[in-house]
Write a protein that holds these residues in place. Sequence first.
Motif, PDB file in Angstrom:
ATOM      1  N   GLY A  70      21.300  17.405 -10.040  1.00 16.17           N
ATOM      2  CA  GLY A  70      20.636  18.622  -9.945  1.00 16.17           C
ATOM      3  C   GLY A  70      20.483  19.275  -8.727  1.00 16.17           C
ATOM      4  O   GLY A  70      19.721  20.137  -8.502  1.00 16.17           O
ATOM      5  N   ILE A  71      21.382  19.352  -7.904  1.00 16.13           N
ATOM      6  CA  ILE A  71      21.505  20.129  -6.617  1.00 16.13           C
ATOM      7  C   ILE A  71      22.673  20.950  -6.516  1.00 16.13           C
ATOM      8  O   ILE A  71      23.736  20.696  -7.482  1.00 16.13           O
ATOM      9  N   ASN A  72      22.862  21.652  -5.472  1.00 10.70           N
ATOM     10  CA  ASN A  72      24.113  22.484  -5.268  1.00 10.70           C
ATOM     11  C   ASN A  72      25.122  21.552  -5.404  1.00 10.70           C
ATOM     12  O   ASN A  72      25.405  20.828  -4.350  1.00 10.70           O
ATOM     13  N   PRO A  73      26.466  21.804  -6.170  1.00  5.24           N
ATOM     14  CA  PRO A  73      27.420  20.991  -5.992  1.00  5.24           C
ATOM     15  C   PRO A  73      28.336  21.035  -4.582  1.00  5.24           C
ATOM     16  O   PRO A  73      28.834  19.938  -4.182  1.00  5.24           O
ATOM     17  N   ILE A  74      28.359  22.172  -3.987  1.00  6.60           N
ATOM     18  CA  ILE A  74      28.759  22.330  -2.597  1.00  6.60           C
ATOM     19  C   ILE A  74      27.879  21.436  -1.593  1.00  6.60           C
ATOM     20  O   ILE A  74      28.723  20.653  -0.713  1.00  6.60           O
TER      21      ILE A  74
END
Length: 278
Positions: A70-74
């Motif tokens: 659940g965090i920014n994939p980048i």
Amino acid sequence: MNKKYNDSWMFPMFEFLQYGFMQNAFIAAVLVSVACGMVGTYVVVKKIVSISGAISHAAFGGIGLGYLIGINPIVAAIPFSLLTAVSIGLINERVKISEDTAIGILWSVGMALGVIFISLSPGYAPDLFSYLFGSILTVPYFDLTLMFILDLIILSTILLFHKEFLAISFDEEFSKVVGVPSESLYILLLCLVALSVVVLIKVVGVILVIALLSIPAAISKQFTYKIKNIMVLSIILGIILTFTGLWLSFVFDLASGATIVIVLGLAFLISIFLKKYW
């Protein structure tokens, strides 16, 4: 999206920058070109394009992990790409296994992990396609800030270790003889490649990263042999060609990442013709 312009070749080339999302896309194109121009030069000179491809595909594992936790994939792709780069460097230097075998293993395992992580994550990944094939038109402000920070890290590292990178790029064996820590520098160079991959993912996607990382430098290398000149020319070409691809994708309502890569490929063919006949 822009079908009213599709029948016109006369759409002003800079008028589309009046849109906010296009301004973000142009800034992203500049940031990407800076990273690719610098790191791509070493990639082409040292002939590690295939390793760059392995790192870019393995980065998909980090993207999948980002969806799962659940965090920014980048953001999640940064440590994953760096870990892949270090692993390739250590395997290449210390393990008795061919480099292409190591590349194939990490390439496939990284992609497989990404698929598994995404399948385990709840819900649906709506923008997954953009990470595979790029979506420069949807780059948010956070990603631009992250790209800028990564560019600064890449630039600072190259300024600090330019001579050492130059030495291992042209003659790694001689570098070892004269006392240059070639193994550590090689791993550091691969880490720069990993950071460049992260910068590129949102623009052209995991699948097409290798084009932006190699083609501008390959074009530049045909017309100059000085590393600094190759870097500068690669950055300029990257900005011009990425902007051109961005404009064409806007006018004809095409996939932006793929269009940018097609423009890069055509530019490479033109450069071969110019080199041979001019």
